[in-house]
Write a protein that holds these residues in place. Structure first.
Motif, short mmCIF file in Angstrom:
data_model
loop_
_atom_site.label_atom_id
_atom_site.label_comp_id
_atom_site.label_asym_id
_atom_site.label_seq_id
_atom_site.Cartn_x
_atom_site.Cartn_y
_atom_site.Cartn_z
N THR A 159 0.85 -1.18 0.00
CA THR A 159 0.00 0.00 0.00
C THR A 159 0.89 1.23 0.00
OG1 THR A 159 -0.14 -0.19 2.38
CG2 THR A 159 -2.02 -0.98 1.14
N GLN A 160 0.47 2.17 -0.79
CA GLN A 160 1.22 3.41 -0.87
C GLN A 160 0.20 4.53 -0.94
OE1 GLN A 160 3.51 3.95 -4.42
NE2 GLN A 160 4.75 5.56 -3.52
N THR A 161 0.47 5.59 -0.24
CA THR A 161 -0.39 6.77 -0.30
C THR A 161 0.40 7.90 -0.93
OG1 THR A 161 -1.50 6.02 1.71
CG2 THR A 161 -1.82 8.30 1.09
N VAL A 162 -0.24 8.52 -1.92
CA VAL A 162 0.44 9.58 -2.68
C VAL A 162 -0.44 10.82 -2.69
CG1 VAL A 162 1.15 10.21 -5.01
CG2 VAL A 162 1.66 7.94 -4.14
N SER A 163 0.17 11.96 -2.56
CA SER A 163 -0.57 13.21 -2.62
C SER A 163 -0.79 13.60 -4.08
CB SER A 163 0.21 14.32 -1.91
OG SER A 163 -0.41 15.57 -2.19
N ALA A 164 -2.01 14.00 -4.38
CA ALA A 164 -2.32 14.50 -5.72
C ALA A 164 -2.37 16.03 -5.71
CB ALA A 164 -3.63 13.93 -6.22
N GLY A 165 -2.01 16.63 -4.59
CA GLY A 165 -2.00 18.08 -4.51
C GLY A 165 -3.11 18.60 -3.60
N LYS A 166 -3.24 19.88 -3.55
CA LYS A 166 -4.24 20.50 -2.69
C LYS A 166 -5.62 20.38 -3.33
CE LYS A 166 -1.39 23.82 -0.27
NZ LYS A 166 -1.32 22.97 0.90
N ALA A 167 -6.63 20.09 -2.51
CA ALA A 167 -8.00 19.96 -3.01
C ALA A 167 -8.46 21.26 -3.65
CB ALA A 167 -8.92 19.56 -1.86
N SER A 168 -8.01 22.39 -3.10
CA SER A 168 -8.44 23.69 -3.63
C SER A 168 -7.86 23.97 -5.01
CB SER A 168 -8.04 24.81 -2.65
OG SER A 168 -6.65 24.77 -2.43
N ASP A 169 -6.84 23.22 -5.41
CA ASP A 169 -6.27 23.41 -6.75
C ASP A 169 -7.09 22.72 -7.85
OD1 ASP A 169 -4.27 24.87 -5.63
OD2 ASP A 169 -2.78 23.26 -5.66
N PHE A 170 -8.03 21.86 -7.43
CA PHE A 170 -8.87 21.15 -8.40
C PHE A 170 -10.19 21.89 -8.57
CE2 PHE A 170 -6.14 17.68 -7.15
CZ PHE A 170 -6.12 16.79 -8.21
N LYS A 171 -10.54 22.24 -9.80
CA LYS A 171 -11.89 22.71 -10.08
C LYS A 171 -12.73 21.47 -10.38
CE LYS A 171 -10.31 27.01 -12.12
NZ LYS A 171 -9.20 27.10 -13.05
#
Ligand code: FES
Length: 139
Positions: free
Chosen positions: A40-52
């Motif tokens: 298992t690996q957890t990866v950040s996809a960035g800040k939620a506020s950066d996604f529209k």
């Protein structure tokens, strides 16, 4: 080092390399990567506020490309490897679907096959938002 010793070393090294060329594929067949235990690996996809809404991003989870997008219901993440022949799929922001460029396979926003040759839906990854950070992890 004598010439004979050098040739002996060279032949021994060649024999070992030749033997490994046969043994390594057999070992990987007998003991495939999936049987080595869950990873298992957890990866950040960035800040939620950066996604529209309906905006996507590609991240690598355990070395596999994963498509992450934000829908009005929340974040979703799917394997970006097409279930047909393994091409990398892409998110179509205008149509809200996932499209494979190789043989025109189309998946909906739930990863289910809409049209084309893919035999199975895309594998889904778990997504959680922690402290405003979108985290994707293997299920
Ligand atoms: Fe995706 Fe064929 S590889 S449709």
């Amino acid at each position: 080092m004598s010439r004979r010793t050098f040739i002996d070393w060279l032949l021994t090294g060649g024999l070992v390399a030749w033997a490994m060329a046969f043994v390594a594929p057999v070992l990987s067949y007998v003991w495939p990567a999936q049987s080595r235990g869950p990873s298992t690996q957890t990866v950040s996809a960035g800040k939620a506020s950066d996604f529209k809404d309906w905006e996507s991003k590609m991240v690598a989870v355990s070395g596999h490309p994963v498509l992450v997008f934000r829908s009005p219901q929340g974040f979703r993440a799917f394997s970006a490897i097409c279930t047909h022949l393994g091409c990398i799929v892409a998110w179509n922001e205008a149509r809200h679907d996932i499209e494979c460029p190789c043989h025109a396979g189309v998946f909906d926003a739930n990863g289910k096959v809409v049209s084309g040759p893919p035999p199975r839906p895309l594998a889904e990854y778990a997504v959680v938002v922690v402290n405003g950070e979108v985290m994707v992890k293997t299920a």
